[in-house]
Design a protein around this motif. Structure first.
Motif, PDB file in Angstrom:
ATOM      1  N   PHE A 240       0.816  -1.201   0.000  1.00 16.91           N
ATOM      2  CA  PHE A 240       0.000   0.000   0.000  1.00 16.91           C
ATOM      3  C   PHE A 240       0.855   1.258   0.000  1.00 16.91           C
ATOM      4  N   ALA A 241       1.923   1.244  -0.779  1.00 17.15           N
ATOM      5  CA  ALA A 241       2.730   2.452  -0.975  1.00 17.15           C
ATOM      6  C   ALA A 241       2.012   3.388  -1.929  1.00 17.15           C
ATOM      7  N   PHE A 255       8.460   8.150  -1.504  1.00 18.69           N
ATOM      8  CA  PHE A 255       7.057   7.749  -1.461  1.00 18.69           C
ATOM      9  C   PHE A 255       6.600   7.570  -0.017  1.00 18.69           C
ATOM     10  N   GLN A 256       5.290   7.408   0.143  1.00 16.71           N
ATOM     11  CA  GLN A 256       4.677   7.148   1.447  1.00 16.71           C
ATOM     12  C   GLN A 256       4.218   5.700   1.504  1.00 16.71           C
ATOM     13  N   GLU A 257       4.326   5.098   2.676  1.00 17.28           N
ATOM     14  CA  GLU A 257       3.829   3.742   2.875  1.00 17.28           C
ATOM     15  C   GLU A 257       3.472   3.538   4.341  1.00 17.28           C
ATOM     16  N   ARG A 258       2.735   2.483   4.594  1.00 15.98           N
ATOM     17  CA  ARG A 258       2.406   2.134   5.977  1.00 15.98           C
ATOM     18  C   ARG A 258       3.626   1.492   6.644  1.00 15.98           C
ATOM     19  N   HIS A 259       3.808   1.774   7.914  1.00 23.85           N
ATOM     20  CA  HIS A 259       4.922   1.203   8.667  1.00 23.85           C
ATOM     21  C   HIS A 259       4.849  -0.320   8.645  1.00 23.85           C
ATOM     22  N   GLU A 260       6.012  -0.960   8.641  1.00 24.35           N
ATOM     23  CA  GLU A 260       6.074  -2.416   8.502  1.00 24.35           C
ATOM     24  C   GLU A 260       5.384  -3.162   9.635  1.00 24.35           C
ATOM     25  N   TRP A 266       2.488   5.975   9.510  1.00 26.63           N
ATOM     26  CA  TRP A 266       2.827   6.095   8.097  1.00 26.63           C
ATOM     27  C   TRP A 266       4.223   6.701   7.980  1.00 26.63           C
ATOM     28  N   VAL A 267       4.964   6.276   6.976  1.00 24.69           N
ATOM     29  CA  VAL A 267       6.352   6.711   6.841  1.00 24.69           C
ATOM     30  C   VAL A 267       6.617   7.225   5.431  1.00 24.69           C
ATOM     31  N   ILE A 268       7.655   8.035   5.310  1.00 23.71           N
ATOM     32  CA  ILE A 268       8.164   8.464   4.007  1.00 23.71           C
ATOM     33  C   ILE A 268       9.530   7.817   3.832  1.00 23.71           C
ATOM     34  N   ASP A 269       9.680   7.057   2.768  1.00 25.42           N
ATOM     35  CA  ASP A 269      10.939   6.377   2.478  1.00 25.42           C
ATOM     36  C   ASP A 269      11.551   6.900   1.187  1.00 25.42           C
ATOM     37  N   ARG A 270      12.851   6.743   1.099  1.00 25.93           N
ATOM     38  CA  ARG A 270      13.620   7.126  -0.090  1.00 25.93           C
ATOM     39  C   ARG A 270      14.405   5.912  -0.556  1.00 25.93           C
ATOM     40  N   ILE A 271      14.288   5.586  -1.851  1.00 28.79           N
ATOM     41  CA  ILE A 271      14.990   4.431  -2.405  1.00 28.79           C
ATOM     42  C   ILE A 271      15.995   4.908  -3.443  1.00 28.79           C
ATOM     43  N   ASP A 272      17.231   4.482  -3.290  1.00 27.30           N
ATOM     44  CA  ASP A 272      18.268   4.737  -4.279  1.00 27.30           C
ATOM     45  C   ASP A 272      17.990   3.857  -5.497  1.00 27.30           C
ATOM     46  N   LEU A 273      17.731   4.458  -6.653  1.00 25.78           N
ATOM     47  CA  LEU A 273      17.349   3.690  -7.834  1.00 25.78           C
ATOM     48  C   LEU A 273      18.526   2.969  -8.484  1.00 25.78           C
ATOM     49  N   THR A 274      19.718   3.237  -8.024  1.00 24.46           N
ATOM     50  CA  THR A 274      20.884   2.504  -8.532  1.00 24.46           C
ATOM     51  C   THR A 274      21.172   1.274  -7.696  1.00 24.46           C
ATOM     52  N   ARG A 275      21.136   1.438  -6.379  1.00 23.75           N
ATOM     53  CA  ARG A 275      21.506   0.336  -5.487  1.00 23.75           C
ATOM     54  C   ARG A 275      20.331  -0.313  -4.768  1.00 23.75           C
ATOM     55  N   GLY A 276      19.183   0.344  -4.751  1.00 20.31           N
ATOM     56  CA  GLY A 276      18.035  -0.213  -4.056  1.00 20.31           C
ATOM     57  C   GLY A 276      18.028   0.044  -2.570  1.00 20.31           C
ATOM     58  N   LYS A 277      18.989   0.829  -2.060  1.00 18.38           N
ATOM     59  CA  LYS A 277      19.058   1.094  -0.630  1.00 18.38           C
ATOM     60  C   LYS A 277      17.889   1.971  -0.209  1.00 18.38           C
ATOM     61  N   ARG A 278      17.262   1.601   0.910  1.00 22.32           N
ATOM     62  CA  ARG A 278      16.118   2.354   1.410  1.00 22.32           C
ATOM     63  C   ARG A 278      16.506   3.171   2.641  1.00 22.32           C
ATOM     64  N   THR A 279      16.064   4.433   2.671  1.00 19.22           N
ATOM     65  CA  THR A 279      16.330   5.320   3.800  1.00 19.22           C
ATOM     66  C   THR A 279      15.015   5.886   4.302  1.00 19.22           C
ATOM     67  N   ARG A 280      14.799   5.833   5.605  1.00 23.52           N
ATOM     68  CA  ARG A 280      13.571   6.392   6.180  1.00 23.52           C
ATOM     69  C   ARG A 280      13.761   7.869   6.445  1.00 23.52           C
ATOM     70  N   LEU A 281      12.829   8.696   5.924  1.00 25.73           N
ATOM     71  CA  LEU A 281      12.943  10.136   6.064  1.00 25.73           C
ATOM     72  C   LEU A 281      12.055  10.697   7.166  1.00 25.73           C
ATOM     73  N   GLU A 282      10.818  10.220   7.251  1.00 28.07           N
ATOM     74  CA  GLU A 282       9.878  10.765   8.222  1.00 28.07           C
ATOM     75  C   GLU A 282       8.900   9.675   8.648  1.00 28.07           C
TER      76      GLU A 282
END
Length: 385
Positions: A240-241, A255-260, A266-282
């Protein structure tokens, strides 16, 4: 009907509680129950104020009108084209760069299952809209690249689960991402999959960024629209992102998604489109975060509906420009000098406004009253015919 449920989650902005509060620096005029900016705080030269294409749909109507309006202008002006569709259709649109053309999706096929009931239209001021293709995902917005290529998500419904499996199994549909020729409506499929959703999250470095949902999992993939080559960037992501935004310079997807593990967060995550690494922003208890990359760096989002929009990590100071509500960015001008957004509160129509990126100044985007507004995008200074 799972697809409609997923699309409702992806639609982004939810209604917020209307509350009175002080507006920030820009002058504000009260219109009905809504707050509308009346002018840029420090007026710029008229030539610097851009034009925006918007579409207006009266509630319950079977028509939508196109208007080209000036940021900071006094009124929307006459309709330049009228699109016919099902009564109370959901309309989504984008401007084709360097033209006065708008491509829009709207509900056209009356059916109990609305999953694929939309059509794609080409709309030009002063001309009758042209239907280019049908079978488009309900409430989806076409993707238009900087080169003017147009892509839509389409599908064909699969067999319904048997009654005994209806509560445990979800319908699996045949889904495609198709490129549509603006002149002829010719369709070229660039990606095929089966599942519940194939969502066009954006475009980066010539590749399409897709969010795919199936009964087993959800993922983020990059698709080369010319070869069809597909690369999985994130193999597993919550189903449900929503509210996807591309940071082209950083090569990232926000993007926004529900917490795991916490359904109330609800959280805002950032994904590196080269490596796939995910970082939580808010993280927030609000489901109306509506994140969007701020031009030149930074993140725009609504921390909570009582405050409205905030921009962090940018030179401009933007906080609660129109008071309480949810502010969702809809478009960025080609020169990255302006953003256009919709301000949403319950029991009122969302209304559009613009923010100057460098200073955070706010200006009105005039729109017809008493209608749902879709922001198609900014027009460039010189458009092709």
């Amino acid at each position: 009907m799972l697809l409609c449920t997923l699309l409702a989650a992806l639609a982004g902005t939810m209604a917020a509680v209307l509350a009175d509060g002080e507006a920030s620096a820009p002058a504000i005029a009260r219109v009905g129950r809504a707050l509308v900016p009346t002018a840029v705080a420090a007026p710029a030269a008229p030539a610097a104020l851009p034009r925006v294409a918007i579409l207006a749909t009266p509630p319950g109507a079977a028509r939508t009108t196109l208007h080209v309006v000036s940021v900071g202008g006094a009124k929307a002006g006459p309709a330049l084209a009228t699109l016919q569709h099902l009564s109370d259709a959901v309309v989504r649109a984008r401007v084709v760069p360097r033209t006065r053309l708008v491509v829009a999706t709207a509900d056209t096929s009356p059916s109990r299952d609305r999953s694929f009931n939309a059509s794609l239209f080409r709309i030009q001021p002063g001309a009758e809209p042209v239907a280019l293709c049908d079978g488009v995902v309900h409430a989806s917005r076409p993707l238009v690249t900087a080169e003017g290529r147009v892509f839509v998500s389409r599908g064909v419904a699969g067999p319904e689960p048997s009654p005994e499996d209806n509560l445990t199994q979800l319908r699996v549909d045949a889904l495609t991402i198709d490129e549509v020729d603006l002149a002829t409506g010719a369709i070229r499929t660039v990606h095929r999959t089966t599942g519940n959703l194939a969502f066009l999250a954006g475009e980066w470095n010539g590749e399409l960024v897709l969010y795919r949902v199936s009964p087993a999992t959800a993922d983020i993939v990059l698709v080369d629209p010319d070869s069809g080559a597909t690369r999985v960037i994130v193999p597993s992501i919550p189903p449900f992102a929503r509210d996807f935004s591309i940071d082209a310079a950083a090569g990232a997807l926000v993007f926004q998604e529900r917490h795991e593990t916490d359904p109330g967060t609800w959280v805002i995550d950032r994904i590196d489109l080269t490596r796939g690494k995910r970082t939580r922003l808010e993280a927030s208890s609000s489901h109306g975060l509506a994140p969007h990359v701020w031009p030149g760096g930074g993140l725009a989002y609504t921390p909570e509906r009582a405050t409205g929009l905030s921009v962090i990590g940018a030179r401009a100071t933007v906080r609660s420009p129109l008071g309480p509500g949810i502010d969702a960015i809809q478009a960025v001008s080609e020169d990255a000098a302006w953003v256009a957004a919709l301000h949403t509160n319950p029991s009122t129509f969302a209304f559009p406004f613009a923010i100057r990126v460098e200073s955070g100044e706010v200006a009105a985007i005039p729109a017809p009253s008493g209608a749902r507004i879709a922001v198609a995008g900014f027009l460039t200074a010189k458009e092709e015919p």
